[in-house]
Design an enzyme around this catalytic site. Structure first.
Site, PDB file in Angstrom:
ATOM      1  N   GLU A 131      55.750  95.262  47.653  1.00 25.05           N
ATOM      2  CA  GLU A 131      55.369  95.909  46.376  1.00 25.05           C
ATOM      3  C   GLU A 131      54.702  94.923  45.422  1.00 25.05           C
ATOM      4  OE1 GLU A 131      58.301  94.845  47.056  1.00 25.05           O
ATOM      5  OE2 GLU A 131      59.250  94.036  45.263  1.00 25.05           O
ATOM      6  N   CYS A 180      64.004  92.679  50.184  1.00 25.16           N
ATOM      7  CA  CYS A 180      64.687  91.556  49.536  1.00 25.16           C
ATOM      8  C   CYS A 180      66.164  91.883  49.335  1.00 25.16           C
ATOM      9  CB  CYS A 180      63.965  91.174  48.245  1.00 25.16           C
ATOM     10  SG  CYS A 180      64.455  89.543  47.657  1.00 25.16           S
ATOM     11  N   HIS A 225      58.083  90.663  49.767  1.00 25.68           N
ATOM     12  CA  HIS A 225      57.907  91.761  48.806  1.00 25.68           C
ATOM     13  C   HIS A 225      56.566  92.470  48.978  1.00 25.68           C
ATOM     14  CE1 HIS A 225      61.357  91.135  46.084  1.00 25.68           C
ATOM     15  NE2 HIS A 225      61.256  89.870  46.471  1.00 25.68           N
TER      16      HIS A 225
END
Lengths: 83, 223
Positions: free
Chosen positions: B203, B84, B201
């Site tokens: 994560e 990002c 993303h």
């Protein structure tokens, strides 16, 4: 040394979509303005002291190359004025 | 030790730590001004809004001293992943090609998207099959990948497009191209396969109870 203002204008290269400009254009049209196209640009006014106009232009150009513009998407122009 | 580089305005650093902890990958959050620790074996540039997205997203962080360290480490083969805002920093720093700029919608977009794995032979995609469809969240206003058409062709030829936005069946369509990216590109690699960036993303897709686990395979590139 002389005092100059470097005006660096950074704009998207032709052909790179500018969604903010598109949105602004539509908003103007909603206000019933007639227009064909709208392009936006960032303008930086940089006061600096340099030995010559050429030296001021060189420094401002390096600023554009190294930070102010992203060469992948931007073109830029440098104009020097005495201050 | 994986260094999670925190800038002023990073906000995915703790999520990244939580995700790497879950995967059993040793990591620590590193404040950018302190430089990379000696024992750094991998680097992640996390998401957020470093320097308030001033000028352009990632522009300021990309020119901060730690990114010189990151570049040197990357040149030595240390794995580097930008996510990002970290992806924007990676492109601004020239670690990866192209640029991420304003979404075609001109809006911030926060949603789950489907991605097709384009090249499964990189550390970041080896956990998947080529053509596999995974689901990850996006959360960005400046995620539209821009590159000229010759540049995109070159990336394709070199297998450096890692992920493309697609529909749930893996079709790479305009409708599935959430931010208007050139070639639906969601993630690209650098000159070395050990360097990569992506806007979605991973994560945020590691814990089964929140967001799914499709992101695990990407972070496993650090294992």
């Amino acid at each position: 040394m002389a005092a100059y203002t470097a005006i660096v204008t950074v704009r998207l290269k032709r052909g790179v979509l500018d969604p903010e400009a598109e949105t602004t254009k539509r908003a103007l049209e909603r206000l019933e303005f007639e227009l064909q196209e709208l392009r936006s640009a960032d303008r930086f006014e940089i006061d600096l002291d340099a030995d010559s106009e050429e030296a001021a232009a060189r420094r401002a150009t390096e600023m554009a190359e190294r930070l102010l513009a992203n060469p992948t998407i931007h073109d830029y122009a440098v104009e020097i004025r005495e201050r | 030790m994986i260094a999670i580089v925190r800038f002023g305005g990073s906000n995915c650093d703790r999520d990244t730590k939580r995700a790497l902890d879950e995967l059993g990958i040793e990591n620590e959050i590193v404040w950018h001004a302190e430089g990379l620790p000696q024992d750094t074996t991998g680097i992640i540039l996390p998401g957020g809004f470093s320097y308030g997205d001033y000028l352009r997203a990632g522009a300021m962080a990309a020119r901060s001293p730690i990114v010189e360290d990151v570049r040197n480490a990357a040149d030595e083969g240390v794995p580097v992943l930008g996510v990002c805002n970290g992806a924007q920093i990676g492109c601004e720093a020239g670690l990866t090609p192209g640029a991420f700029t304003t979404n075609a919608s001109a809006r911030f977009q926060c949603e789950h998207v489907h991605l097709r794995v384009e090249n499964a032979e990189t550390p970041w995609t080896a956990a998947y099959e080529e053509g596999e469809v995974i689901s990850l969240p996006i959360a960005h206003g400046e995620g539209r990948f821009e590159i000229d058409s010759e540049g995109l062709d070159r990336l394709d030829a070199e297998g450096r497009v890692l992920f493309r936005y697609c529909d749930e069946d893996g079709r790479v369509t305009e409708a599935a191209n959430h931010n208007g990216s050139a070639g639906n590109v969601a993630g690209v690699g650098g000159e070395r396969p050990s360097v990569a960036v992506l806007m979605p993303h991973p994560e945020r897709a590691v814990l089964a109870d929140i967001g799914g686990i499709d992101g695990r395979g990407i972070l496993a590139g650090f294992a």
